[in-house]
Design an enzyme around this catalytic site. Structure first.
Site, PDB file in Angstrom:
ATOM      1  N   HIS A  39       0.810  -1.226   0.000  1.00  0.00           N
ATOM      2  CA  HIS A  39       0.000   0.000   0.000  1.00  0.00           C
ATOM      3  C   HIS A  39       0.846   1.281   0.000  1.00  0.00           C
ATOM      4  O   HIS A  39       1.943   1.328   0.548  1.00  0.00           O
ATOM      5  CB  HIS A  39      -0.888  -0.015   1.254  1.00  0.00           C
ATOM      6  CG  HIS A  39      -1.986   0.995   1.225  1.00  0.00           C
ATOM      7  ND1 HIS A  39      -1.946   2.157   1.945  1.00  0.00           N
ATOM      8  CD2 HIS A  39      -3.154   1.009   0.549  1.00  0.00           C
ATOM      9  CE1 HIS A  39      -3.066   2.852   1.730  1.00  0.00           C
ATOM     10  NE2 HIS A  39      -3.817   2.165   0.894  1.00  0.00           N
ATOM     11  N   SER A  94      -5.416  -5.302  -1.396  1.00  0.00           N
ATOM     12  CA  SER A  94      -6.634  -4.498  -1.519  1.00  0.00           C
ATOM     13  C   SER A  94      -7.137  -4.369  -2.944  1.00  0.00           C
ATOM     14  O   SER A  94      -8.314  -4.102  -3.154  1.00  0.00           O
ATOM     15  CB  SER A  94      -6.386  -3.104  -0.942  1.00  0.00           C
ATOM     16  OG  SER A  94      -5.285  -2.495  -1.581  1.00  0.00           O
ATOM     17  N   GLU A 111       1.054  -7.233   2.836  1.00  0.00           N
ATOM     18  CA  GLU A 111      -0.347  -7.206   3.257  1.00  0.00           C
ATOM     19  C   GLU A 111      -0.797  -8.656   3.348  1.00  0.00           C
ATOM     20  O   GLU A 111      -0.295  -9.511   2.604  1.00  0.00           O
ATOM     21  CB  GLU A 111      -1.202  -6.463   2.221  1.00  0.00           C
ATOM     22  CG  GLU A 111      -0.884  -4.979   2.143  1.00  0.00           C
ATOM     23  CD  GLU A 111      -1.648  -4.262   1.038  1.00  0.00           C
ATOM     24  OE1 GLU A 111      -2.770  -4.668   0.708  1.00  0.00           O
ATOM     25  OE2 GLU A 111      -1.091  -3.287   0.503  1.00  0.00           O
TER      26      GLU A 111
HETATM   27  C1  LIG Z   1      -3.627  -2.229   2.796  1.00  0.00           C
HETATM   28  C2  LIG Z   1      -3.992  -0.918   3.394  1.00  0.00           C
HETATM   29  N1  LIG Z   1      -3.225  -0.411   4.387  1.00  0.00           N
HETATM   30  C3  LIG Z   1      -3.515   0.762   4.952  1.00  0.00           C
HETATM   31  C4  LIG Z   1      -4.611   1.495   4.554  1.00  0.00           C
HETATM   32  C5  LIG Z   1      -4.865   2.827   5.196  1.00  0.00           C
HETATM   33  O1  LIG Z   1      -5.845   2.696   6.164  1.00  0.00           O
HETATM   34  P1  LIG Z   1      -6.798   3.941   6.505  1.00  0.00           P
HETATM   35  O2  LIG Z   1      -7.839   3.968   5.436  1.00  0.00           O
HETATM   36  O3  LIG Z   1      -7.324   3.625   7.856  1.00  0.00           O
HETATM   37  O4  LIG Z   1      -5.949   5.161   6.488  1.00  0.00           O
HETATM   38  C6  LIG Z   1      -5.443   0.988   3.555  1.00  0.00           C
HETATM   39  C7  LIG Z   1      -6.681   1.664   3.127  1.00  0.00           C
HETATM   40  O5  LIG Z   1      -6.907   2.618   2.617  1.00  0.00           O
HETATM   41  C8  LIG Z   1      -5.118  -0.247   2.948  1.00  0.00           C
HETATM   42  O6  LIG Z   1      -5.867  -0.738   1.953  1.00  0.00           O
END
Ligand SMILES: Cc1ncc(COP(=O)(O)O)c(C=O)c1O
Length: 378
Positions: free
Chosen positions: A123, A173, A169
Site C-alpha cells: 500500500h 486491496s 499485506e
Molecule cells: C492495505 C492498506 N493499508 C492501509 C490502509 C490505510 O488505512 P486507513 O484507510 O485507515 O488510512 C489501507 C486503506 O486505505 C489499505 O488498503
C-alpha cells in the site's frame, strides 16, 4: 516572464486527463459494490447504539490534544488493552488512520543499516513511511516468498549487517489475493527478520473472531500486525499490534503519533464495541463468505476468475475502457468503481468489486447481469 500561479499543477492535471487518469470526487450513489464496509457494520444499528451509549457515558467528541499531552484518554488505553488481547499481541497502539500507522511504523522502526523488503504491491502508506525512513528498501515480486529470501541473502552478501524487515499485506486491496504468510514467517525466522503484516482487508473477515490471517503465526516476538478500523470494523483508525518495545518506541519516536491530535475517545470506545461484535457474532463473516461464493459463481459464468476473498478484481487493462464499464454499471444503479494506475500497475486498470453485507444475492445477480452487458458494449 511570470508564470500563472499553479501553472505546473494545471499542466499535471491536464496530463492526467489525457491518460484518462484524472480523478474527481463524486457523491456516493447506487448499490454498494465499492466500500470496505465488509460486515455492513458502518451504518448498523449495533454501532449506532454503541455510539449512543458512549455519548450517554459522557465521552467527549474530541480528545483535545496529542496522546503525550492532554489528549490521552482512558478509552484509548482500554481499547489498546482490549486489542492486544483480541489479536494475541503483547501490546497495541491506536492511530487515527491506517495511513498514519503505516507512515509511523515504516518511517520510525527500521533503523539506518536495516533492510526493508516489501511486496511490490504494498500500500501507498507503507511506501510513504519507507521514504521518510533511513533503511534500505527493496521490492520483492508479488507473493513470492523466495524473492524475499533472495533479497535478504543478496543484501547480507553485500555486507548488510542490520535487521531485515519483511513487509506485506495479508490480503491485497486491489487483487483480493492472500500472502503466503507461513512461508514468509519461515523466511523471517531464518534471517532474524521482523515480519510486518498489514491486515487492513482481512481484519474482521478472516481468522477466528476476525483476528486476521496472521493470527496463527508463531514467533510473535518478531511479528507486527496492523488492523485498520475503517473497513470491516465499520469505524475509523488503526491498531498496530506487536511487542511492547514497538509500542514504547513509537510513543517516543513516532512523529505521526506524537505530533497529531489523538483520535476521538468516542471513536476508541466505538472500535472496542466493534471488536466485541466481531468476536461474538461469527455469523457476520459466515454470511459474507457465503455471499462471496455466490458472487464467484456468477462471475465464473462470465468467464471471470475468483480471488478467494471478498475483493473481486475484474482486470480490463485499458484505463478508458475500465472507466466506461464502471460508468455503465453506475448508470444502472451499481456502485462499482474503476481503479487506474498508479493505484494499480500500468495496463491493469480494473473494476474492483467488493462484496459486503450491504448487498443481497439478488443484488449480485443483477450487478453481474449488468456487468455482462457493459463488458460487451464497452
Ligand atoms: C492495505 C492498506 N493499508 C492501509 C490502509 C490505510 O488505512 P486507513 O484507510 O485507515 O488510512 C489501507 C486503506 O486505505 C489499505 O488498503
Amino acid at each position: 516572464m511570470m508564470r500563472q500561479p499553479f501553472h505546473a499543477h494545471r499542466a499535471d492535471l491536464a496530463a492526467l486527463a489525457a491518460e484518462d487518469r484524472r480523478r474527481t470526487l463524486v457523491p456516493r450513489a447506487g448499490i454498494d459494490f465499492a466500500s470496505n464496509d465488509y460486515l455492513g457494520l458502518a451504518g448498523s444499528a449495533a454501532l449506532r447504539d454503541a455510539l449512543s451509549q458512549g455519548i450517554a457515558r459522557g465521552l467527549p467528541a474530541g480528545s483535545g490534544g496529542s496522546r503525550l499531552l492532554r489528549g490521552n484518554h482512558a478509552e484509548h488505553e482500554a481499547l489498546e488493552t482490549h486489542a492486544a488481547r483480541h489479536y494475541g499481541s503483547e501490546a497495541a497502539l491506536f492511530f487515527p488512520t491506517g495511513f498514519a500507522a503505516n507512515a509511523a511504523l515504516f518511517a520510525t522502526l527500521p533503523q539506518r543499516g536495516d533492510l526493508i523488503v516489501h511486496d511490490e504491491l504494498i500500500h501507498a502508506s507503507a511506501h510513504d513511511g519507507m521514504k521518510l525512513g533511513r533503511a534500505d528498501i527493496r521490492a520483492a515480486a508479488h507473493n513470492d516468498a523466495q524473492a524475499f529470501d533472495d533479497a535478504v541473502v543478496a543484501w547480507r552478501k553485500a555486507g548488510g549487517t542490520g535487521t531485515p524487515w519483511i513487509a506485506v499485506e495479508s490480503l491485497y486491496s486491489m487483487d483480493g489475493d492472500t500472502a503466503p504468510l507461513a512461508d514468509l514467517a519461515i523466511v523471517a525466522a531464518r534471517h532474524d527478520a521482523v515480519l510486518v503484516v498489514d491486515e487492513a482487508h482481512a481484519t474482521g473477515v478472516f481468522g477466528p473472531a476476525g483476528q486476521g490471517l496472521a493470527h496463527g503465526l508463531a514467533s510473535r516476538e518478531r511479528l507486527i500486525t496492523l488492523h485498520t478500523c475503517g473497513k470491516a470494523l465499520g469505524c475509523e483508525g488503526a491498531l498496530l499490534c506487536g511487542p511492547q518495545i514497538v509500542r514504547d518506541f513509537l510513543v517516543n519516536r513516532g512523529r505521526p503519533f506524537i505530533f497529531s491530535t489523538a483520535p476521538s475517545p468516542l471513536m476508541a470506545w466505538l472500535v472496542r464495541q466493534a471488536l466485541e461484535i466481531v468476536a461474538t457474532e461469527p455469523e457476520r463473516p459466515a454470511r459474507l463468505h457465503a455471499l462471496v461464493r455466490h458472487a464467484e459463481a456468477r462471475l465464473a459464468a462470465l468467464g471471470l476468475p475468483a480471488s478467494g476473498s471478498q475483493i473481486l478484481p475484474v482486470v480490463i487493462g485499458d484505463n478508458a475502457r475500465a472507466m466506461r464499464v464502471a460508468g455503465a454499471l453506475q448508470a444502472a444503479g451499481f456502485d462499482v468503481r474503476g481503479i487506474r494506475p498508479p493505484t494499480v500497475p500500468q495496463g491493469t486498470a480494473r473494476l474492483r468489486i467488493a462484496i459486503t453485507l450491504n448487498v443481497a444475492e439478488s443484488d449480485i445477480d443483477a450487478m453481474t447481469g449488468a456487468l455482462a452487458d457493459a463488458m460487451a458494449a464497452a
